[in-house]
Design an enzyme around this catalytic site. Structure first.
Site, PDB file in Angstrom:
ATOM      1  N   SER A  11       0.851  -1.194   0.000  1.00 57.79           N
ATOM      2  CA  SER A  11       0.000   0.000   0.000  1.00 57.79           C
ATOM      3  C   SER A  11       0.879   1.234   0.000  1.00 57.79           C
ATOM      4  O   SER A  11       1.673   1.444   0.928  1.00 57.79           O
ATOM      5  CB  SER A  11      -0.889  -0.005   1.250  1.00 57.79           C
ATOM      6  OG  SER A  11      -1.406   1.292   1.453  1.00 57.79           O
ATOM      7  N   HIS A  36      -1.514  -1.406  -4.093  1.00 58.67           N
ATOM      8  CA  HIS A  36      -2.751  -0.959  -3.445  1.00 58.67           C
ATOM      9  C   HIS A  36      -2.696   0.565  -3.270  1.00 58.67           C
ATOM     10  O   HIS A  36      -1.754   1.098  -2.682  1.00 58.67           O
ATOM     11  CB  HIS A  36      -2.843  -1.675  -2.093  1.00 58.67           C
ATOM     12  CG  HIS A  36      -4.083  -1.429  -1.324  1.00 58.67           C
ATOM     13  ND1 HIS A  36      -5.223  -2.197  -1.455  1.00 58.67           N
ATOM     14  CD2 HIS A  36      -4.376  -0.505  -0.369  1.00 58.67           C
ATOM     15  CE1 HIS A  36      -6.150  -1.765  -0.616  1.00 58.67           C
ATOM     16  NE2 HIS A  36      -5.669  -0.730   0.053  1.00 58.67           N
ATOM     17  N   ASP A  38      -4.675   3.819  -1.841  1.00 58.06           N
ATOM     18  CA  ASP A  38      -5.733   4.250  -0.915  1.00 58.06           C
ATOM     19  C   ASP A  38      -6.205   5.657  -1.246  1.00 58.06           C
ATOM     20  O   ASP A  38      -5.437   6.619  -1.127  1.00 58.06           O
ATOM     21  CB  ASP A  38      -5.201   4.224   0.520  1.00 58.06           C
ATOM     22  CG  ASP A  38      -5.014   2.805   1.026  1.00 58.06           C
ATOM     23  OD1 ASP A  38      -5.985   2.042   0.992  1.00 58.06           O
ATOM     24  OD2 ASP A  38      -3.889   2.469   1.451  1.00 58.06           O
ATOM     25  N   MET A  40      -8.745   8.667  -0.263  1.00 57.86           N
ATOM     26  CA  MET A  40      -9.544   9.153   0.873  1.00 57.86           C
ATOM     27  C   MET A  40      -9.971  10.590   0.626  1.00 57.86           C
ATOM     28  O   MET A  40      -9.195  11.392   0.101  1.00 57.86           O
ATOM     29  CB  MET A  40      -8.710   9.109   2.148  1.00 57.86           C
ATOM     30  CG  MET A  40      -8.063   7.761   2.424  1.00 57.86           C
ATOM     31  SD  MET A  40      -7.051   7.872   3.921  1.00 57.86           S
ATOM     32  CE  MET A  40      -6.337   6.233   3.947  1.00 57.86           C
ATOM     33  N   HIS A  69      -8.410   1.452  -3.650  1.00 55.49           N
ATOM     34  CA  HIS A  69      -9.295   1.290  -2.481  1.00 55.49           C
ATOM     35  C   HIS A  69     -10.008   2.623  -2.272  1.00 55.49           C
ATOM     36  O   HIS A  69      -9.391   3.592  -1.827  1.00 55.49           O
ATOM     37  CB  HIS A  69      -8.431   0.888  -1.281  1.00 55.49           C
ATOM     38  CG  HIS A  69      -9.193   0.701  -0.012  1.00 55.49           C
ATOM     39  ND1 HIS A  69      -8.563   0.399   1.176  1.00 55.49           N
ATOM     40  CD2 HIS A  69     -10.520   0.767   0.279  1.00 55.49           C
ATOM     41  CE1 HIS A  69      -9.472   0.293   2.140  1.00 55.49           C
ATOM     42  NE2 HIS A  69     -10.658   0.532   1.619  1.00 55.49           N
ATOM     43  N   MET A  71     -12.012   5.014  -0.422  1.00 53.50           N
ATOM     44  CA  MET A  71     -12.566   5.407   0.883  1.00 53.50           C
ATOM     45  C   MET A  71     -13.145   6.807   0.726  1.00 53.50           C
ATOM     46  O   MET A  71     -12.682   7.777   1.337  1.00 53.50           O
ATOM     47  CB  MET A  71     -11.467   5.350   1.953  1.00 53.50           C
ATOM     48  CG  MET A  71     -11.104   3.921   2.345  1.00 53.50           C
ATOM     49  SD  MET A  71      -9.570   3.846   3.295  1.00 53.50           S
ATOM     50  CE  MET A  71      -8.400   3.782   1.950  1.00 53.50           C
ATOM     51  N   MET A 140     -11.338  -5.234   6.403  1.00 49.17           N
ATOM     52  CA  MET A 140     -10.477  -4.241   7.061  1.00 49.17           C
ATOM     53  C   MET A 140     -10.059  -4.797   8.414  1.00 49.17           C
ATOM     54  O   MET A 140     -10.918  -5.181   9.223  1.00 49.17           O
ATOM     55  CB  MET A 140     -11.216  -2.916   7.270  1.00 49.17           C
ATOM     56  CG  MET A 140     -11.438  -2.067   6.031  1.00 49.17           C
ATOM     57  SD  MET A 140      -9.960  -1.628   5.065  1.00 49.17           S
ATOM     58  CE  MET A 140      -8.906  -0.796   6.261  1.00 49.17           C
ATOM     59  N   ASP A 178     -10.640 -13.531  -4.342  1.00 51.07           N
ATOM     60  CA  ASP A 178      -9.532 -13.138  -3.481  1.00 51.07           C
ATOM     61  C   ASP A 178     -10.070 -12.701  -2.126  1.00 51.07           C
ATOM     62  O   ASP A 178     -11.029 -11.929  -2.054  1.00 51.07           O
ATOM     63  CB  ASP A 178      -8.761 -11.960  -4.106  1.00 51.07           C
ATOM     64  CG  ASP A 178      -7.693 -12.427  -5.089  1.00 51.07           C
ATOM     65  OD1 ASP A 178      -7.266 -13.590  -5.001  1.00 51.07           O
ATOM     66  OD2 ASP A 178      -7.290 -11.608  -5.932  1.00 51.07           O
TER      67      ASP A 178
HETATM   68  C1  DX5 Z   1      -6.047   2.171   5.778  1.00 53.74           C
HETATM   69  C2  DX5 Z   1      -5.660   1.750   4.387  1.00 53.74           C
HETATM   70  C3  DX5 Z   1      -4.572   0.779   4.340  1.00 53.74           C
HETATM   71  C4  DX5 Z   1      -3.261   1.281   4.879  1.00 53.74           C
HETATM   72  C5  DX5 Z   1      -2.579   0.112   5.519  1.00 53.74           C
HETATM   73  O1  DX5 Z   1      -7.250   2.875   5.726  1.00 53.74           O
HETATM   74  O2  DX5 Z   1      -6.779   1.168   3.721  1.00 53.74           O
HETATM   75  O3  DX5 Z   1      -4.381   0.278   3.006  1.00 53.74           O
HETATM   76  O4  DX5 Z   1      -2.400   1.834   3.939  1.00 53.74           O
HETATM   77  O5  DX5 Z   1      -1.427   0.568   6.125  1.00 53.74           O
HETATM   78  P1  DX5 Z   1      -0.645  -0.291   7.187  1.00 53.74           P
HETATM   79  O6  DX5 Z   1      -0.157  -1.505   6.481  1.00 53.74           O
HETATM   80  O7  DX5 Z   1       0.432   0.629   7.616  1.00 53.74           O
HETATM   81  O8  DX5 Z   1      -1.605  -0.624   8.281  1.00 53.74           O
HETATM   82 ZN    ZN Z   2      -6.412   0.193   1.796  1.00 60.83          ZN
END
Ligand code: DX5
Ligand code: ZN
Length: 234
Positions: A11, A36, A38, A40, A69, A71, A140, A178
């Protein structure tokens, strides 16, 4: 249990954004299976991260699948933009989406992979009706919004239930669903998640923020994950 090997999805949230391309290339060269990303918006989660322009940049440096992802409050509004930027698949949350089936169908109509995410307080049972329509589900293992949080071990039972449900629903299917986990995945927690039935490990801090560097971090994570997988096969 899943048939394939364990996949690792670094990520980029934990990457050094001043050297993002370089770090993603390093992850790819050291066995990352997908990247991945993220996204937000400061509403769906209390943090702002990045937009399609970052996917566009990453598309130029890696051939790996870019898994986005979402969010954000209304993912439907941004699907096309992220597709044009080079995204390969989307993970959308069950929470807050009154028309999840429609969102999933839109993603598929765009020719992209579709996955559904559930937060720690959401039960695995909520996936039952949408499971036949998706390629992946993501549990999650922290509350979404931030990297570098502690893995919630209360999610392990749910990971097991999700694995059981996906095997029941798609038993004759060649393509397995998956089962991803995201949040607090490191050398200690990866084996727990794999033993519970996860086959894709999303990992930010434990890949990009380790002192020994990305190559060594990937190797260590891969080793513990494979060992746990092999144990499940005995
Ligand atoms: C959190 C994200 C994760 C995050 C995970 O909201 O969806 O993908 O980057 O980070 P680590 O591995 O540091 O918990
Ligand atoms: Zn994520």
């Amino acid at each position: 249990m899943p048939q394939g090997a364990i996949k690792i999805a670094p990520s980029i949230l934990a990457a050094d954004f001043a050297r993002l391309g370089e770090q993603v290339v390093e992850a790819e060269q050291n066995g990352a299976d997908r990247i991945h990303v993220d996204v937000m918006d400061g509403h769906f989660v209390p943090n702002i991260s990045l937009g399609a322009v970052v996917v566009e940049g990453l598309r130029k440096v890696t051939r790996l699948q870019l898994e986005v992802h979402m969010m954000i409050t209304n993912p439907d509004l941004f699907l096309e933009e992220f597709c044009e930027a080079g995204s390969d698949s989307f993970l959308v949350h069950w929470e807050g989406n009154a028309n999840l089936h429609r969102t999933v169908q839109r993603i598929k109509a765009l020719g992209k992979g579709a996955g559904v995410v559930i937060n720690p307080a959401t039960t695995a049972a909520m996936l039952e009706e949408i499971l036949p329509d998706v390629d992946k589900v993501l549990v999650m293992t922290v509350n979404p919004g931030f990297g570098h949080q502690h893995f919630l071990s209360s999610t392990l039972a749910k990971i097991r239930r999700v694995r059981q449900s996906s095997e029941q629903i798609k038993p004759e299917c060649d393509l397995e669903v998956d089962g991803e986990v995201d949040g607090g995945i490191d050398e200690e927690t990866a084996p727990l998640a794999v033993t519970a039935g996860a086959n894709v490990l999303v990992a930010g801090t434990s890949v990009f923020a380790e002192e020994q560097g990305v190559a060594a971090a990937m190797k260590r994570l891969r080793t513990v994950a494979n060992n746990a997988w092999n144990e499940t096969q005995r």
